[in-house]
Design a protein around this motif. Structure first.
Motif, PDB file in Angstrom:
ATOM      1  N   ILE A  72     118.682  27.526  47.427  1.00  0.00           N
ATOM      2  CA  ILE A  72     118.720  26.224  46.756  1.00  0.00           C
ATOM      3  C   ILE A  72     118.636  26.392  45.242  1.00  0.00           C
ATOM      4  O   ILE A  72     119.353  25.741  44.476  1.00  0.00           O
ATOM      5  CB  ILE A  72     117.570  25.326  47.257  1.00  0.00           C
ATOM      6  CG1 ILE A  72     117.800  24.897  48.696  1.00  0.00           C
ATOM      7  CG2 ILE A  72     117.417  24.103  46.356  1.00  0.00           C
ATOM      8  CD1 ILE A  72     118.984  23.975  48.884  1.00  0.00           C
ATOM      9  N   ILE A  73     117.771  27.271  44.788  1.00  0.00           N
ATOM     10  CA  ILE A  73     117.622  27.512  43.347  1.00  0.00           C
ATOM     11  C   ILE A  73     118.950  27.962  42.748  1.00  0.00           C
ATOM     12  O   ILE A  73     119.309  27.589  41.625  1.00  0.00           O
ATOM     13  CB  ILE A  73     116.509  28.542  43.089  1.00  0.00           C
ATOM     14  CG1 ILE A  73     115.138  27.932  43.451  1.00  0.00           C
ATOM     15  CG2 ILE A  73     116.510  28.988  41.629  1.00  0.00           C
ATOM     16  CD1 ILE A  73     113.994  28.922  43.416  1.00  0.00           C
ATOM     17  N   ALA A  96     122.648  20.090  49.384  1.00  0.00           N
ATOM     18  CA  ALA A  96     122.025  21.305  49.907  1.00  0.00           C
ATOM     19  C   ALA A  96     120.521  21.122  50.086  1.00  0.00           C
ATOM     20  O   ALA A  96     119.936  21.575  51.088  1.00  0.00           O
ATOM     21  CB  ALA A  96     122.313  22.473  48.967  1.00  0.00           C
ATOM     22  N   LEU A  97     119.885  20.440  49.143  1.00  0.00           N
ATOM     23  CA  LEU A  97     118.443  20.214  49.239  1.00  0.00           C
ATOM     24  C   LEU A  97     118.103  19.352  50.448  1.00  0.00           C
ATOM     25  O   LEU A  97     117.169  19.656  51.204  1.00  0.00           O
ATOM     26  CB  LEU A  97     117.933  19.545  47.956  1.00  0.00           C
ATOM     27  CG  LEU A  97     116.443  19.169  47.932  1.00  0.00           C
ATOM     28  CD1 LEU A  97     115.571  20.404  48.103  1.00  0.00           C
ATOM     29  CD2 LEU A  97     116.089  18.444  46.632  1.00  0.00           C
ATOM     30  N   VAL A  98     118.865  18.270  50.646  1.00  0.00           N
ATOM     31  CA  VAL A  98     118.601  17.385  51.782  1.00  0.00           C
ATOM     32  C   VAL A  98     118.872  18.105  53.101  1.00  0.00           C
ATOM     33  O   VAL A  98     118.128  17.935  54.076  1.00  0.00           O
ATOM     34  CB  VAL A  98     119.442  16.100  51.680  1.00  0.00           C
ATOM     35  CG1 VAL A  98     119.283  15.254  52.940  1.00  0.00           C
ATOM     36  CG2 VAL A  98     119.020  15.281  50.460  1.00  0.00           C
ATOM     37  N   ARG A  99     119.905  18.927  53.155  1.00  0.00           N
ATOM     38  CA  ARG A  99     120.188  19.678  54.377  1.00  0.00           C
ATOM     39  C   ARG A  99     119.045  20.615  54.725  1.00  0.00           C
ATOM     40  O   ARG A  99     118.716  20.796  55.902  1.00  0.00           O
ATOM     41  CB  ARG A  99     121.485  20.478  54.209  1.00  0.00           C
ATOM     42  CG  ARG A  99     122.747  19.625  54.321  1.00  0.00           C
ATOM     43  CD  ARG A  99     123.992  20.450  54.080  1.00  0.00           C
ATOM     44  NE  ARG A  99     125.198  19.648  54.241  1.00  0.00           N
ATOM     45  CZ  ARG A  99     126.410  20.064  53.900  1.00  0.00           C
ATOM     46  NH1 ARG A  99     126.572  21.285  53.371  1.00  0.00           N
ATOM     47  NH2 ARG A  99     127.457  19.283  54.087  1.00  0.00           N
ATOM     48  N   LEU A 100     118.432  21.195  53.709  1.00  0.00           N
ATOM     49  CA  LEU A 100     117.266  22.047  53.956  1.00  0.00           C
ATOM     50  C   LEU A 100     116.125  21.230  54.549  1.00  0.00           C
ATOM     51  O   LEU A 100     115.514  21.633  55.557  1.00  0.00           O
ATOM     52  CB  LEU A 100     116.821  22.713  52.651  1.00  0.00           C
ATOM     53  CG  LEU A 100     115.487  23.479  52.715  1.00  0.00           C
ATOM     54  CD1 LEU A 100     115.548  24.588  53.768  1.00  0.00           C
ATOM     55  CD2 LEU A 100     115.130  24.040  51.347  1.00  0.00           C
ATOM     56  N   LEU A 101     115.829  20.078  53.952  1.00  0.00           N
ATOM     57  CA  LEU A 101     114.745  19.238  54.459  1.00  0.00           C
ATOM     58  C   LEU A 101     115.049  18.727  55.862  1.00  0.00           C
ATOM     59  O   LEU A 101     114.144  18.565  56.688  1.00  0.00           O
ATOM     60  CB  LEU A 101     114.509  18.066  53.504  1.00  0.00           C
ATOM     61  CG  LEU A 101     114.024  18.429  52.098  1.00  0.00           C
ATOM     62  CD1 LEU A 101     113.915  17.186  51.226  1.00  0.00           C
ATOM     63  CD2 LEU A 101     112.687  19.163  52.161  1.00  0.00           C
ATOM     64  N   LEU A 131     114.674   9.389  51.647  1.00  0.00           N
ATOM     65  CA  LEU A 131     115.141   9.925  52.927  1.00  0.00           C
ATOM     66  C   LEU A 131     115.001   8.840  53.983  1.00  0.00           C
ATOM     67  O   LEU A 131     113.901   8.336  54.231  1.00  0.00           O
ATOM     68  CB  LEU A 131     114.322  11.150  53.331  1.00  0.00           C
ATOM     69  CG  LEU A 131     114.260  12.299  52.321  1.00  0.00           C
ATOM     70  CD1 LEU A 131     113.293  13.380  52.809  1.00  0.00           C
ATOM     71  CD2 LEU A 131     115.640  12.886  52.053  1.00  0.00           C
ATOM     72  N   GLY A 132     116.121   8.440  54.598  1.00  0.00           N
ATOM     73  CA  GLY A 132     116.101   7.419  55.635  1.00  0.00           C
ATOM     74  C   GLY A 132     116.319   8.035  57.009  1.00  0.00           C
ATOM     75  O   GLY A 132     117.039   9.029  57.144  1.00  0.00           O
ATOM     76  N   ALA A 138     109.518  20.198  41.867  1.00  0.00           N
ATOM     77  CA  ALA A 138     109.854  21.162  40.813  1.00  0.00           C
ATOM     78  C   ALA A 138     111.366  21.341  40.712  1.00  0.00           C
ATOM     79  O   ALA A 138     111.932  21.404  39.609  1.00  0.00           O
ATOM     80  CB  ALA A 138     109.173  22.498  41.085  1.00  0.00           C
ATOM     81  N   LEU A 139     112.033  21.402  41.854  1.00  0.00           N
ATOM     82  CA  LEU A 139     113.490  21.516  41.859  1.00  0.00           C
ATOM     83  C   LEU A 139     114.146  20.258  41.293  1.00  0.00           C
ATOM     84  O   LEU A 139     115.133  20.331  40.545  1.00  0.00           O
ATOM     85  CB  LEU A 139     113.989  21.772  43.282  1.00  0.00           C
ATOM     86  CG  LEU A 139     113.712  23.158  43.855  1.00  0.00           C
ATOM     87  CD1 LEU A 139     114.040  23.182  45.346  1.00  0.00           C
ATOM     88  CD2 LEU A 139     114.523  24.219  43.127  1.00  0.00           C
TER      89      LEU A 139
END
Length: 262
Positions: free
Chosen positions: A17-18, A29-34, A141-142, A164-165
């Motif tokens: 992600i970084i 990409a961040l939401v897919r990780l979560l 996030l829904g 932080a991201l």
């Protein structure tokens, strides 16, 4: 020190992600990780401020078209959004659940029935990062199902990483080329829409009306405005009488009309 395979997978994913911080698909990409850890059916990244929220990214529609419901939100329905209201009343960073910010009668409102449950579906959480005294960066996030206590606890655990991201990503977000759009003035526009009234609504009646539409009970409105619940009822009666309406549904319809350009 012992690490589980899940720990290793998380750290590996964060490293990836970084690497995407400066790329267009970062938020996706961040939401897919979560979404590997909690159910996410739709999402949006907003900057809340004094005016209309600024959208940085949002989940794509099934056909790639603009979501008309979300456009209605940006036109003015956000003024009834419990997350927006909570943010304007008290700016702060953290993880916020719908049940933490929703007014007592939220699920009985036209906003909930005609927008929220159709667009968000069931539940929503926000990861907020306060930027300054006026603005908050928010990842919404829904989900089609209720977030469990375990899931919200997990989001709380990873929130410092995510926040932080989010802060670092702002360095790569383009600033809008034009002046920020001001929030629709509920009072001015509704007065214009009801210009034939012999007795225009007062500012206090307008505020009571907006809080009613957002799902606040008489007691909640009284607390927010530092007046008695009986005074709230009086304002509501006067407002309905001036507008010639008998229900919150009719008031909601007038509210929607007041968001349209004059």
């Amino acid at each position: 020190m012992s690490l589980t395979l899940q720990d290793v997978a998380w750290h590996d994913a964060m490293g990836r992600i970084i690497e995407t911080l400066d790329r267009p698909h970062f938020w996706t990409a961040l939401v897919r990780l979560l979404a590997n850890y909690v159910p996410v059916d739709n999402w949006v990244v907003l900057i809340y401020g004094a005016g209309k929220p600024r959208v940085l990214a949002e989940s794509p529609g099934e056909d790639g078209a603009v979501d008309p419901l979300f456009q209605d939100y940006l036109k003015g329905l956000y003024l009834l959004d419990p997350f927006y209201i909570a943010n304007r009343e008290s700016l702060q960073s953290g993880l916020f659940r719908l049940q933490d910010v929703a007014p007592e009668c939220f699920e009985q409102t036209d906003y909930y029935q005609r927008y929220f449950r159709l667009n968000i579906v069931t539940d929503e959480v926000h990861i907020n990062l306060q930027l300054d005294n006026e603005r908050t960066l928010s990842l919404s996030l829904g989900s089609q199902c209720r977030f469990s206590l375990e899931q919200t606890a997990l989001l709380g655990l990873v929130r410092p990483w995510v926040a932080a991201l989010m802060r670092q990503r702002l360095l790569f977000e383009r600033e809008p080329g034009e002046s920020p759009e001001l929030a629709p003035n509920w009072q001015d526009r509704l007065e214009a829409a009801t210009a034939q009234l012999s007795s225009p609504l007062t500012a206090r009646e307008m505020e009571v009306g907006r809080l009613l539409l957002s799902g606040c009970s008489n007691k909640e409105i009284a607390r927010k405005l530092a007046i008695s619940a009986e005074t709230v009822k009086v304002h509501r009666k006067h407002m309905y009488g001036k507008l010639g309406i008998k229900s919150q549904s009719e008031l909601f319809s007038l509210f929607l009309q007041a968001q349209e350009p004059l």
